[in-house]
Enzyme design. Structure first.
Site: not given
Length: 327
Positions: A287, A47
């Site tokens: 994830s 991110k």
């Protein structure tokens, strides 16, 4: 790394690829399993890429000016990336964050000077989440309309609709994979969060090699809320994109880019993350565990013998030490 850099923003991207040689042997895989370690970004997640891209895109467009506050809604890593970029560029940062994220994420954002507000603490948002069974996209729309539209001197990032999200993966993540593999990559595996990585990196790699396969990871049925199991242990950072209403799918997810969806349950993601920590010494989040699990199953298919699979691992396991991931 050469020379002396002047800002953490200069350190974002160009993360390394690593072949999981020990894991391959232990699992008797006959395909190459290469991982892109996004925790080598300065704030330990993929991110960081979109945080910088969305902020600088807003600056170029005049949407973000000196003295403004950057605002976002997030499950954590985007907030951390934005908080760091805001600090480096001299902006204030405020984030509306989901209640169920690990405590580490709250603390890191605060360490960068960011303000954290739980979504449940904003009444209009909490009401929407309750009425829709946790529809995050709907909650963001209400927050923007009912709360943020009344505030001055802010820039609302809105990662789920911001085109700079997938575009930066098309401009950086995809080209890095192509460059570092010398164009030898057969399958890309990535989790669907906002869809930016799959859509952007996938678009670049498909343009380079139309035969390349894109596998998108979404939660299995037992890891999604249902009437029988309203609060399942969900895979952080892996969102559903098929079998749900279209309006709940982030605009940044290109539903035409992937060749296969692969469903992973939370316990499978946990097992894979724990296994690769012991086999190859990499500590990853849930994830990424889901991505490793899916890539392993794909590598075992007879038709993939001798092929090269690149799996994007989104963040560090250090963000999950307060959760049950490594218990």
């Amino acid at each position: 790394m050469i020379g002396i850099h002047k800002s953490i923003i200069d350190l974002i991207g160009n993360t390394p690829l690593l072949e999981l040689t020990n894991y391959e042997k232990q699992n008797e895989l006959e395909a190459e399993l290469i991982v892109k370690l996004e925790y080598f970004n300065p704030n330990q997640s993929v991110k960081d890429r979109i945080a910088l891209a969305m902020v600088e895109d807003a600056e170029r467009k005049g949407l973000l000016k000196p003295g403004y506050t950057i605002v976002e809604t997030t499950s954590g890593n985007t907030g951390i990336g934005l908080a760091a970029v805001a600090a480096a560029k001299g902006y204030k940062f405020k984030v509306y964050i989901q209640d169920n994220v690990s405590i580490e994420r709250f603390k890191v954002i605060k360490a960068f000077g960011g303000q954290t507000i739980k979504l449940s603490e904003e009444p209009v948002v909490a009401k929407v989440l309750e009425e829709t069974g946790g529809d995050f996209v709907a909650a963001i729309k209400v927050l923007e309309k009912e709360v943020l539209s009344k505030e001055k001197d802010i820039f609302f990032v809105n990662q789920v609709s911001n085109p700079a999200n997938p575009e930066t993966h098309k401009a950086t993540t995809g080209p890095e994979i192509w460059r570092d593999t010398n164009g030898k990559v057969d399958i890309l595996v990535a989790a669907v969060g906002t869809g930016g990585t799959v859509s952007g990196a996938g678009a670049y790699l498909k343009a380079k090699n139309p035969d390349l396969k894109i596998v998108a990871i979404q939660p299995g049925p037992n890891s999604l809320p249902s009437e029988e199991n309203p609060e399942p242990e969900e895979i952080t950072g892996v969102h559903a994109f098929e079998g749900i209403p279209k309006e709940r799918i982030p605009a940044t997810m290109d539903l035409n880019i992937y060749d296969e969806k692969f469903e992973v349950e939370t316990y499978q993601a946990y097992e894979a993350a724990r296994a690769v920590a012991k086999s190859d010494g990499i500590l990853i989040g849930t994830s990424s565990g889901a991505v490793i699990y899916a890539a392993t199953q794909i590598a075992r298919r007879p038709e993939n013998k001798g092929k090269r699979i690149v799996a994007v691992l989104a963040d560090t396991g250090l963000r999950y030490l307060s959760t049950g991931l490594f218990e």
